[in-house]
Design a protein around this motif. Structure first.
Motif, PDB file in Angstrom:
ATOM      1  N   LEU A   1      83.432 138.189 -38.091  1.00 43.69           N
ATOM      2  CA  LEU A   1      83.924 136.823 -37.961  1.00 43.69           C
ATOM      3  C   LEU A   1      85.101 136.784 -36.997  1.00 43.69           C
ATOM      4  N   GLN A   2      85.066 135.824 -36.076  1.00 42.32           N
ATOM      5  CA  GLN A   2      86.085 135.710 -35.043  1.00 42.32           C
ATOM      6  C   GLN A   2      86.861 134.408 -35.184  1.00 42.32           C
ATOM      7  N   PRO A   3      88.125 134.388 -34.731  1.00 40.93           N
ATOM      8  CA  PRO A   3      88.874 133.123 -34.719  1.00 40.93           C
ATOM      9  C   PRO A   3      88.100 132.061 -33.947  1.00 40.93           C
ATOM     10  N   GLY A   4      88.017 130.870 -34.504  1.00 41.03           N
ATOM     11  CA  GLY A   4      87.286 129.789 -33.862  1.00 41.03           C
ATOM     12  C   GLY A   4      85.841 129.671 -34.301  1.00 41.03           C
ATOM     13  N   ASP A   5      85.293 130.687 -34.979  1.00 42.85           N
ATOM     14  CA  ASP A   5      83.934 130.595 -35.511  1.00 42.85           C
ATOM     15  C   ASP A   5      83.870 129.515 -36.597  1.00 42.85           C
ATOM     16  N   THR A   6      82.696 128.932 -36.742  1.00 42.50           N
ATOM     17  CA  THR A   6      82.452 128.012 -37.855  1.00 42.50           C
ATOM     18  C   THR A   6      81.711 128.763 -38.951  1.00 42.50           C
ATOM     19  N   LEU A   7      82.269 128.741 -40.147  1.00 39.80           N
ATOM     20  CA  LEU A   7      81.734 129.466 -41.296  1.00 39.80           C
ATOM     21  C   LEU A   7      81.274 128.473 -42.349  1.00 39.80           C
ATOM     22  N   ALA A   8      79.988 128.516 -42.712  1.00 41.00           N
ATOM     23  CA  ALA A   8      79.465 127.694 -43.805  1.00 41.00           C
ATOM     24  C   ALA A   8      79.369 128.550 -45.058  1.00 41.00           C
ATOM     25  N   VAL A   9      79.989 128.103 -46.146  1.00 39.56           N
ATOM     26  CA  VAL A   9      80.026 128.852 -47.400  1.00 39.56           C
ATOM     27  C   VAL A   9      79.187 128.117 -48.439  1.00 39.56           C
ATOM     28  N   LEU A  10      78.087 128.733 -48.871  1.00 43.55           N
ATOM     29  CA  LEU A  10      77.273 128.144 -49.935  1.00 43.55           C
ATOM     30  C   LEU A  10      77.857 128.556 -51.288  1.00 43.55           C
ATOM     31  N   GLY A  11      77.650 127.727 -52.306  1.00 42.56           N
ATOM     32  CA  GLY A  11      78.239 128.036 -53.610  1.00 42.56           C
ATOM     33  C   GLY A  11      79.738 128.202 -53.501  1.00 42.56           C
ATOM     34  N   ALA A  12      80.367 127.305 -52.726  1.00 38.87           N
ATOM     35  CA  ALA A  12      81.755 127.526 -52.319  1.00 38.87           C
ATOM     36  C   ALA A  12      82.761 127.428 -53.455  1.00 38.87           C
ATOM     37  N   ALA A  13      82.388 126.823 -54.582  1.00 43.25           N
ATOM     38  CA  ALA A  13      83.327 126.715 -55.697  1.00 43.25           C
ATOM     39  C   ALA A  13      83.278 127.919 -56.625  1.00 43.25           C
ATOM     40  N   GLY A  14      82.320 128.825 -56.414  1.00 40.65           N
ATOM     41  CA  GLY A  14      82.239 130.030 -57.227  1.00 40.65           C
ATOM     42  C   GLY A  14      83.268 131.068 -56.805  1.00 40.65           C
ATOM     43  N   GLY A  15      83.271 132.192 -57.490  1.00 41.41           N
ATOM     44  CA  GLY A  15      84.287 133.209 -57.239  1.00 41.41           C
ATOM     45  C   GLY A  15      84.275 133.743 -55.817  1.00 41.41           C
ATOM     46  N   VAL A  16      83.123 134.243 -55.359  1.00 38.46           N
ATOM     47  CA  VAL A  16      83.067 134.773 -54.001  1.00 38.46           C
ATOM     48  C   VAL A  16      83.106 133.645 -52.975  1.00 38.46           C
ATOM     49  N   GLY A  17      82.607 132.472 -53.340  1.00 36.31           N
ATOM     50  CA  GLY A  17      82.669 131.342 -52.430  1.00 36.31           C
ATOM     51  C   GLY A  17      84.100 130.931 -52.148  1.00 36.31           C
ATOM     52  N   GLN A  18      84.882 130.831 -53.202  1.00 37.62           N
ATOM     53  CA  GLN A  18      86.304 130.508 -53.036  1.00 37.62           C
ATOM     54  C   GLN A  18      86.983 131.565 -52.181  1.00 37.62           C
TER      55      GLN A  18
END
Length: 324
Positions: A137-154
């Motif tokens: 992952l690089q600065p400026g990349d767009t990251l989509a997080v699925l299940g974002a409210a879970g432990g690893v998602g957070q």
């Protein structure tokens, strides 16, 4: 010493707290007085014999601990009594003392609470390994997080922001997405109310996301894959949905996407130096105040069954910590 024991497979109510012999540090080992032990969802599975690791009975749950070195065995050169350390155990942490190999105990910097440190290795360790070592992952990349409210998602939201990414939190309710915004999410997608692919495309002006972090699987995985950009990276972290997705490989070819497996538990064994470096980075972020792990609740050793019930019932946001 006291230990929470799984003596027969079953639910949390089957666990007992008993007095067992205090371990002794052998050559190359350190004895740690456990000050905090973290529980994870897989602890609810391992006590039912439904997890990939199957320890011999009896055993204690909890894969990660923080504590104080009480004694060192012959040949130890790095650690000494009084040192504060964290360690990843796989299981066995819900007890007063543990013994680990010296190289598996990682020094804690000053100013980090045991409760904060204990819960770093599994969720945050998995995530920094995924985003840094696998996805680059690089600065400026767009990251989509699925299940974002879970432990690893957070954790992915927090670490993604620390690594300079623009983070899109994807979850199943507005309440969960509000929670995600507290941890720095830049954008949000409710995938029960919106179609995931067009929503991600719209938020990236049609370009698509650079990295997908997917601990969910199921139908969401293909939709997120379709929303990646050219040379995107898709991280396979887990299958919380209960469904292992069958990916259309033509999409992987046409988009030039890298589909990257994230098996952190094996990486710890195969790449111990990288693991230690990642944990030190996490601890430094915590010490500097850049990373503030959210603790849902702390429980006593005797309350371990109640803590596991809360995890199994999906009542938890953040980490559950046992304090012997």
């Amino acid at each position: 010493m006291r230990a929470v024991l799984c003596k027969s497979y079953g639910g949390p109510e089957e666990l007992v707290v008993e007095e067992v012999a205090k371990p002794i540090a052998g050559p190359g080992e350190v004895l740690i007085a456990v000050k905090a032990a973290a529980l994870n969802f897989f602890d609810t599975l391992i006590i039912r014999n439904k997890y990939q690791y199957k320890p011999a009975l009896p055993f204690s749950p909890s894969a990660e601990i923080a504590g104080v070195v009480e004694a060192v065995g012959e040949g130890c050169e790095t650690l000494k009594p009084g040192d504060k350390v964290v360690a990843y155990l796989r299981w066995g942490g819900c007890r007063d003392y543990v013994v680990v190999a010296e190289e598996e105990a990682i020094l804690m910097p000053d100013g980090v609470a045991f409760e904060k440190a204990a819960g770093l290795m599994v969720t945050y360790g998995t995530t920094i390994y995924a985003l840094k070592n696998r996805a680059n992952l690089q600065p400026g990349d767009t990251l989509a997080v699925l299940g974002a409210a879970g432990g690893v998602g957070q954790a992915a939201i927090e670490i993604g922001k620390l690594m300079g990414a623009r983070v899109i939190a994807c979850a199943s309710s507005e309440e969960k997405l509000d929670f995600c915004e507290q941890f720095g999410a830049d954008e949000r997608v409710n995938y029960l109310a919106q179609d995931l692919k067009p929503a991600l495309k719209e938020l990236t002006n049609g370009r698509g996301v650079d990295v997908v972090y997917d601990p969910v699987g199921g139908d969401l995985a293909e939709a997120a894959l379709r929303a990646t950009t050219w040379y995107g990276r898709f991280l396979v972290v887990g299958f919380a949905s209960g469904t292992i997705t069958k990916m259309p490989l033509n999409l992987v070819m046409l988009k030039g996407v890298d589909v990257l497996g994230v098996f952190w538990g094996e990486a710890v064994i195969r790449e111990p130096e990288e693991h230690a470096a990642n944990v030190r980075q996490l601890l430094d972020w915590v010490a500097n105040g850049d990373l503030v792990p959210h603790i849902h609740q702390t429980y006593s050793l005797e309350e371990t069954p109640r803590a596991l019930v809360a995890i199994a019932n999906r009542e938890v946001k953040g980490k559950v910590i046992i304090t012997p």
